[in-house]
Write an enzyme that holds these catalytic residues in place. Structure first.
Site, PDB file in Angstrom:
ATOM      1  N   ASN A 136      -1.355  -4.561  -1.975  1.00  0.00           N
ATOM      2  CA  ASN A 136      -1.220  -3.884  -3.266  1.00  0.00           C
ATOM      3  C   ASN A 136       0.117  -4.298  -3.876  1.00  0.00           C
ATOM      4  OD1 ASN A 136      -0.998  -2.099  -5.392  1.00  0.00           O
ATOM      5  ND2 ASN A 136      -0.666  -0.291  -4.113  1.00  0.00           N
ATOM      6  N   LYS A 193       1.274  -3.575  -6.764  1.00  0.00           N
ATOM      7  CA  LYS A 193       1.835  -2.555  -7.667  1.00  0.00           C
ATOM      8  C   LYS A 193       2.331  -3.199  -8.972  1.00  0.00           C
ATOM      9  CE  LYS A 193       3.078   0.053  -3.593  1.00  0.00           C
ATOM     10  NZ  LYS A 193       3.733   1.224  -3.045  1.00  0.00           N
ATOM     11  N   HIS A 195      -4.643   6.014  -5.476  1.00  0.00           N
ATOM     12  CA  HIS A 195      -3.387   5.743  -4.765  1.00  0.00           C
ATOM     13  C   HIS A 195      -2.436   6.928  -4.991  1.00  0.00           C
ATOM     14  CE1 HIS A 195       0.422   3.927  -3.633  1.00  0.00           C
ATOM     15  NE2 HIS A 195      -0.284   3.037  -2.963  1.00  0.00           N
ATOM     16  N   GLU A 251       0.537   7.096  -5.713  1.00  0.00           N
ATOM     17  CA  GLU A 251       1.410   6.964  -6.892  1.00  0.00           C
ATOM     18  C   GLU A 251       0.653   7.342  -8.166  1.00  0.00           C
ATOM     19  OE1 GLU A 251       2.658   2.958  -6.039  1.00  0.00           O
ATOM     20  OE2 GLU A 251       3.730   3.716  -4.278  1.00  0.00           O
ATOM     21  N   GLU A 279      -3.327   6.811   3.784  1.00  0.00           N
ATOM     22  CA  GLU A 279      -1.939   6.464   3.501  1.00  0.00           C
ATOM     23  C   GLU A 279      -1.096   7.743   3.477  1.00  0.00           C
ATOM     24  OE1 GLU A 279      -1.580   2.469   1.479  1.00  0.00           O
ATOM     25  OE2 GLU A 279      -1.888   3.884  -0.142  1.00  0.00           O
ATOM     26  N   GLY A 313       6.364   3.084   1.434  1.00  0.00           N
ATOM     27  CA  GLY A 313       7.611   2.542   0.886  1.00  0.00           C
ATOM     28  C   GLY A 313       8.870   3.153   1.499  1.00  0.00           C
ATOM     29  N   SER A 352       4.112   1.443   5.043  1.00  0.00           N
ATOM     30  CA  SER A 352       5.139   0.617   5.686  1.00  0.00           C
ATOM     31  C   SER A 352       4.579  -0.279   6.794  1.00  0.00           C
ATOM     32  CB  SER A 352       6.272   1.491   6.220  1.00  0.00           C
ATOM     33  OG  SER A 352       6.892   2.190   5.149  1.00  0.00           O
TER      34      SER A 352
HETATM   35  C1  PEP Z   1       1.018   1.211  -0.610  1.00  0.00           C
HETATM   36  O1  PEP Z   1       1.551   1.118  -1.693  1.00  0.00           O
HETATM   37  O2  PEP Z   1      -0.196   1.435  -0.564  1.00  0.00           O
HETATM   38  C2  PEP Z   1       1.831   1.066   0.598  1.00  0.00           C
HETATM   39  C3  PEP Z   1       1.275   1.348   1.746  1.00  0.00           C
HETATM   40  O3  PEP Z   1       3.123   0.635   0.428  1.00  0.00           O
HETATM   41  P1  PEP Z   1       4.145   0.175   1.587  1.00  0.00           P
HETATM   42  O4  PEP Z   1       3.413  -0.790   2.484  1.00  0.00           O
HETATM   43  O5  PEP Z   1       5.276  -0.467   0.854  1.00  0.00           O
HETATM   44  O6  PEP Z   1       4.550   1.406   2.330  1.00  0.00           O
END
Ligand code: PEP
Length: 252
Positions: A11, A13, A97, A99, A169, A175, A215
């Site tokens: 992703n 973003k 997601h 976000e 997630e 992040g 992460s």
């Molecule tokens: C994500 O944005 O779905 C995500 C898992 O980000 P990150 O790998 O940076 O934690």
């Protein structure tokens, strides 16, 4: 046990101009475009999707939108439809997601409409679910996930099940550099698998891929992928760099 082909998804973003997206896509095409044992997907920003598509045509790398609207078309300034994503070259779309839930007030009801529109439009939805840190600390993880899964998938017909992908997630791991341990993630994935079986009242649910996100990096993917109910990863930060993402794809 059903054969669930692993899916490693990136992703991007709100990162990468068209030129930057083209460079990363071409690097990925060279490094992992030939891999057959794993499905790979990247979700560039909307502006780059149709331009990167020709570089990964006929490779193992698929394309995804990061969001979409549930209507087919109309006066919805700033939005994009399933048909538009398909037309630009997408096979997948990331929905719900954290976000989008956090910053754009997306509700489970909105996300459910999007899941239907995606499936009806020929896209595989990657439905994201996950608890915040305070929800985990107050033992609400499973009730939060129940609501997100039940409403998010409400009304989805059994014959669409094979095209549904779930991404677990935990919001506290996105992040932040904090990852759920392999066992923490496996516990939740096993729970989600059971809930999917309840919802669809059919063992077809055991074919649904459940990705872990939060992460994920080259140094923690192997342990996660060794867990029986973890079928892949949704990768944010580490997917922006072709070397890192390729290392994650080649976790074995
Ligand atoms: C994500 O944005 O779905 C995500 C898992 O980000 P990150 O790998 O940076 O934690």
């Amino acid at each position: 046990m059903p054969d669930r082909k692993p899916l490693i998804a990136g992703n991007w973003k709100m990162f990468k101009t068209i030129d930057e997206a083209l460079i990363t896509t071409q690097q990925l095409q060279k490094q992992v475009g030939h891999i057959k044992t794993v499905d790979i997907m990247i979700a560039p920003p909307f502006t780059a999707i149709s331009l990167v598509a020709p570089f990964i045509k006929d490779t193992s790398i698929g394309l995804s939108g990061q969001n979409m609207h549930w209507e087919k078309e109309g006066a919805y300034t700033g939005e994009i439809s399933a048909d538009m994503l398909v037309n630009a070259g997408c096979q997948y779309v990331i929905l719900g997601h954290s976000e989008r839930r956090q910053y754009f007030n997306e509700t489970d009801e909105h996300i459910n409409k999007k899941v239907h529109a995606a499936l009806n439009g020929g896209l595989k939805p990657v439905l994201c679910v996950g608890e915040t840190e305070s929800e985990r600390d107050s033992n609400k993880t499973f009730s939060v996930l129940d609501k997100q899964i039940e409403i998010g998938l409400q009304g989805v017909a059994i014959d669409h099940v094979d095209n549904v992908i779930i991404a677990y997630e935990p919001v506290w791991a996105i992040g932040t550099g904090k990852t759920a341990t392999d066992e923490q993630a496996q516990d939740v994935h096993a729970y989600l698998r059971k809930r999917l079986n309840d919802i669809f009242k059919n063992s077809a649910a055991s074919s649904i891929r459940i990705l872990y996100g939060g992460s994920v990096k080259p140094n923690n993917i192997k342990g996660l992928m060794a867990m029986p109910d973890i079928d892949g990863a949704l990768v944010g930060g580490a997917s922006l760099d072709a070397d890192q993402f390729s290392a994650i794809v080649q976790y074995e």
